[in-house]
Design a protein around this motif. Structure first.
Motif, mmCIF file in Angstrom:
data_model
loop_
_atom_site.group_PDB
_atom_site.id
_atom_site.type_symbol
_atom_site.label_atom_id
_atom_site.label_comp_id
_atom_site.label_asym_id
_atom_site.label_seq_id
_atom_site.Cartn_x
_atom_site.Cartn_y
_atom_site.Cartn_z
ATOM 1 N N ASP A 37 -68.107 20.599 77.635
ATOM 2 C CA ASP A 37 -69.073 19.841 78.434
ATOM 3 C C ASP A 37 -69.229 20.450 79.826
ATOM 4 O O ASP A 37 -70.359 20.599 80.322
ATOM 5 C CB ASP A 37 -68.633 18.377 78.550
ATOM 6 N N LEU A 38 -68.119 20.800 80.473
ATOM 7 C CA LEU A 38 -68.183 21.365 81.820
ATOM 8 C C LEU A 38 -68.882 22.720 81.813
ATOM 9 O O LEU A 38 -69.666 23.031 82.728
ATOM 10 C CB LEU A 38 -66.775 21.502 82.392
ATOM 11 N N LEU A 39 -68.611 23.531 80.830
ATOM 12 C CA LEU A 39 -69.264 24.834 80.726
ATOM 13 C C LEU A 39 -70.762 24.676 80.509
ATOM 14 O O LEU A 39 -71.582 25.406 81.105
ATOM 15 C CB LEU A 39 -68.652 25.645 79.589
ATOM 16 N N ARG A 40 -71.136 23.716 79.685
ATOM 17 C CA ARG A 40 -72.555 23.463 79.430
ATOM 18 C C ARG A 40 -73.252 22.979 80.706
ATOM 19 O O ARG A 40 -74.348 23.444 81.041
ATOM 20 C CB ARG A 40 -72.695 22.428 78.318
ATOM 21 N N GLU A 41 -72.592 22.070 81.430
ATOM 22 C CA GLU A 41 -73.166 21.563 82.674
ATOM 23 C C GLU A 41 -73.285 22.655 83.732
ATOM 24 O O GLU A 41 -74.181 22.608 84.591
ATOM 25 C CB GLU A 41 -72.300 20.428 83.216
ATOM 26 N N ALA A 42 -72.397 23.664 83.673
ATOM 27 C CA ALA A 42 -72.444 24.777 84.618
ATOM 28 C C ALA A 42 -73.489 25.818 84.241
ATOM 29 O O ALA A 42 -73.674 26.804 84.954
ATOM 30 C CB ALA A 42 -71.075 25.435 84.723
ATOM 31 N N GLY A 43 -74.182 25.591 83.115
ATOM 32 C CA GLY A 43 -75.215 26.512 82.680
ATOM 33 C C GLY A 43 -74.695 27.737 81.968
ATOM 34 O O GLY A 43 -75.405 28.746 81.861
ATOM 35 N N LEU A 44 -73.475 27.670 81.450
ATOM 36 C CA LEU A 44 -72.873 28.803 80.748
ATOM 37 C C LEU A 44 -73.080 28.640 79.247
ATOM 38 O O LEU A 44 -72.583 27.695 78.631
ATOM 39 C CB LEU A 44 -71.382 28.896 81.076
ATOM 40 N N ASP A 45 -73.809 29.566 78.658
ATOM 41 C CA ASP A 45 -74.102 29.532 77.229
ATOM 42 C C ASP A 45 -73.313 30.616 76.503
ATOM 43 O O ASP A 45 -73.062 31.694 77.063
ATOM 44 C CB ASP A 45 -75.604 29.748 76.989
ATOM 45 N N PHE A 46 -72.952 30.347 75.258
ATOM 46 C CA PHE A 46 -72.131 31.271 74.489
ATOM 47 C C PHE A 46 -72.779 31.590 73.155
ATOM 48 O O PHE A 46 -73.243 30.693 72.454
ATOM 49 C CB PHE A 46 -70.736 30.680 74.276
ATOM 50 N N ALA A 47 -72.774 32.882 72.825
ATOM 51 C CA ALA A 47 -73.314 33.313 71.542
ATOM 52 C C ALA A 47 -72.442 32.834 70.394
ATOM 53 O O ALA A 47 -72.943 32.496 69.316
ATOM 54 C CB ALA A 47 -73.431 34.838 71.514
ATOM 55 N N ARG A 48 -71.121 32.805 70.616
ATOM 56 C CA ARG A 48 -70.180 32.307 69.609
ATOM 57 C C ARG A 48 -69.058 31.570 70.314
ATOM 58 O O ARG A 48 -68.674 31.912 71.438
ATOM 59 C CB ARG A 48 -69.579 33.462 68.791
ATOM 60 N N VAL A 49 -68.512 30.572 69.631
ATOM 61 C CA VAL A 49 -67.372 29.814 70.129
ATOM 62 C C VAL A 49 -66.287 29.854 69.065
ATOM 63 O O VAL A 49 -66.540 29.550 67.892
ATOM 64 C CB VAL A 49 -67.754 28.358 70.460
ATOM 65 N N PHE A 50 -65.066 30.194 69.467
ATOM 66 C CA PHE A 50 -63.945 30.299 68.542
ATOM 67 C C PHE A 50 -62.836 29.341 68.972
ATOM 68 O O PHE A 50 -62.050 29.666 69.868
ATOM 69 C CB PHE A 50 -63.381 31.727 68.518
ATOM 70 N N PRO A 51 -62.727 28.145 68.367
ATOM 71 C CA PRO A 51 -61.547 27.302 68.608
ATOM 72 C C PRO A 51 -60.400 27.796 67.723
ATOM 73 O O PRO A 51 -60.523 27.857 66.498
ATOM 74 C CB PRO A 51 -62.025 25.906 68.187
ATOM 75 N N VAL A 52 -59.298 28.186 68.343
ATOM 76 C CA VAL A 52 -58.199 28.832 67.621
ATOM 77 C C VAL A 52 -57.131 27.806 67.284
ATOM 78 O O VAL A 52 -56.508 27.215 68.177
ATOM 79 C CB VAL A 52 -57.587 29.964 68.467
ATOM 80 N N THR A 53 -56.907 27.587 66.012
ATOM 81 C CA THR A 53 -55.858 26.664 65.571
ATOM 82 C C THR A 53 -54.603 27.394 65.124
ATOM 83 O O THR A 53 -53.549 26.784 64.998
ATOM 84 C CB THR A 53 -56.369 25.784 64.420
ATOM 85 N N ASP A 54 -54.701 28.694 64.880
ATOM 86 C CA ASP A 54 -53.561 29.504 64.454
ATOM 87 C C ASP A 54 -53.409 30.685 65.411
ATOM 88 O O ASP A 54 -54.068 31.720 65.240
ATOM 89 C CB ASP A 54 -53.771 30.002 63.028
ATOM 90 N N PRO A 55 -52.556 30.565 66.450
ATOM 91 C CA PRO A 55 -52.404 31.657 67.410
ATOM 92 C C PRO A 55 -51.951 32.966 66.779
ATOM 93 O O PRO A 55 -52.176 34.037 67.351
ATOM 94 C CB PRO A 55 -51.334 31.122 68.372
ATOM 95 N N GLY A 56 -51.355 32.913 65.627
ATOM 96 C CA GLY A 56 -50.945 34.125 64.950
ATOM 97 C C GLY A 56 -52.111 34.998 64.530
ATOM 98 O O GLY A 56 -51.916 36.182 64.234
#
Length: 320
Positions: A37-56
Motif C-alpha cells: 500500500d505504501l509503495l503504491r501511494e508513493a507512486g512506485l509501480d512494479f513489473a513483477r512482485v515476488f513474495p518469498v515464502t521459502d528463503p532457500g
C-alpha cells in the motif's frame, strides 16, 4: 554502465522495477500488505512482485529477477535476504532498494536508511542512486555445510561466539523480542565458549591475538549498533576488530563498550585495523559467518570491492 544520474532518471521515468519481499522475515509477513500500500501511494509501480515464502529459493529467484532486466530491484527482508540480493546485483547496472524488515537491519542502517517502513519507502521515492563498496570472502570450503567458500558480502564477516549464537538463537524468540534474542543466546553460550588464536596478515604486517570474537566489517553497524562514527560502506575500507581477549568477561565488557561508545569512536583508534585486503588464520580452524550464513572455514582472505553496488540512499548520504 550508465552514470548514477542516468540510472536515477530512468528509474523515475520509464524504468522497470521488481519487488522481492521475504515474508518469512521478522516483519515481512506482518507488513507485506502495508508495504504494498505504501509503495503504491508513493507512486512506485512494479513489473513483477515476488513474495518469498521459502528463503532457500532466493538464489534461484534472483536469477529469475535478473532475466527481467530491471533497472531497480526493491528487496524487503532482513540482512540475510539483503545479502543474497547484493551477491546477485553487485557489478550490475541495477539499483538495489531496501525495505528493512529484519531484526538488526545492519546494512540498511549503514546506508543511513530509516528502519521504519514509511521512512524507507520515502527514500525509495525521493532518494538518489549511489555506488557503495562490498566485500569478497574466500575461505576454506566447509564440507559439513556444503559451502564453496567464496562469496560477495554486504556487511560483515565474523568468527567466534557470534557464529554459535547465529546457529543457536531460537527463531521464535527472535521474532518476539528482536535483537535482544541474540544477547540472551550469547549469555547462555559464553560460559562454555573457548577462545581462539588468530593470525592477521595485512600487507607485510602480521598481528597475533587471542579472542572469543573477531569481525571484519564493510558496513558501519554490527548487531544494530554503530561500529565507529566514521565507518561507512562507501569509505573504501574494511575494518578488522576483535571484542575482548581470551577472558570471557573481557568479551562481555568489550561488547558493552561497543554498544555504548561506537557512535563516538573512530576507525583511527587502536581497536581497529583498516585495509582493503586481509588474510586471517585461526587455531583451531573455525567456521565463518558471512552476512548471517556459514560460508566456509578459516583460513580466509577478504578483499574490498570498491563502488561495486548501486543502491538507493537518502539525499543526505555522502557518496564518494
Amino acid at each position: 554502465m550508465r552514470s548514477k544520474q542516468e540510472l536515477q532518471s530512468t528509474i523515475r521515468g520509464t524504468g522497470r522495477a521488481v519487488l522481492v519481499v521475504n515474508v518469512r522475515s521478522r516483519r515481512g509477513r506482518r507488513l507485506y500488505d502495508t508495504a504494498r500500500d505504501l509503495l503504491r501511494e508513493a507512486g512506485l509501480d512494479f513489473a513483477r512482485v515476488f513474495p518469498v515464502t521459502d528463503p532457500g529459493r532466493l538464489g534461484e529467484l534472483f536469477e529469475e529477477v535478473l532475466a527481467l532486466e530491471p533497472d531497480l530491484v526493491v528487496v524487503g527482508g532482513g540482512d540475510g535476504t539483503i545479502a543474497e540480493a547484493v551477491g546477485h546485483l553487485a557489478h550490475r547496472d541495477i539499483a538495489l532498494g531496501v525495505l528493512p524488515l529484519g531484526t538488526t537491519n545492519n546494512f540498511a542502517r549503514s546506508l543511513e536508511l530509516p528502519v521504519d517502513l514509511p521512512g524507507a519507502v520515502g527514500v525509495l521515492r525521493d532518494g538518489k542512486v549511489a555506488d557503495v563498496d562490498v566485500g569478497w570472502f574466500e575461505g576454506t570450503p566447509d564440507g559439513d555445510a556444503g559451502q564453496a567458500g567464496k562469496h560477495i558480502f554486504a556487511n560483515m564477516v565474523s568468527i567466534g561466539l557470534s557464529v554459535h549464537v547465529a546457529e543457536s538463537v531460537p527463531h521464535d524468540l527472535k521474532r518476539v523480542i528482536g535483537r535482544a534474542a541474540y544477547a540472551l543466546t550469547a549469555a547462555r553460550l559464553l560460559p562454555r565458549h573457548k577462545a581462539f588464536e588468530a593470525t592477521i596478515r595485512i600487507g607485510d604486517d602480521t598481528y597475533e591475538m587471542a579472542t572469543h570474537q573477531l569481525n571484519v566489517a564493510n558496513g558501519a553497524h554490527h548487531n544494530g549498533q554503530r561500529i565507529a562514527r566514521d565507518a561507512s560502506p562507501d569509505d573504501r575500507l574494511l575494518a578488522v576488530y576483535r571484542l575482548g581477549d581470551r577472558r570471557r568477561l573481557r568479551l562481555a565488557s568489550a561488547t558493552a563498550r561497543h554498544v555504548l561508545t561506537g557512535q563516538w569512536r573512530t576507525l583511527d583508534e587502536d581497536a581497529f585495523l583498516t585495509t582493503d585486503e586481509v588474510r586471517i588464520e585461526t587455531d583451531p580452524p573455525l567456521r565463518v559467518d558471512v552476512d548471517g550464513e556459514i560460508r566456509g572455514r578459516t583460513p580466509m582472505t577478504i578483499r574490498l570491492l570498491g563502488n561495486a553496488l548501486r543502491v538507493i540512499v537518502p539525499q543526505s548520504f555522502v557518496d564518494t
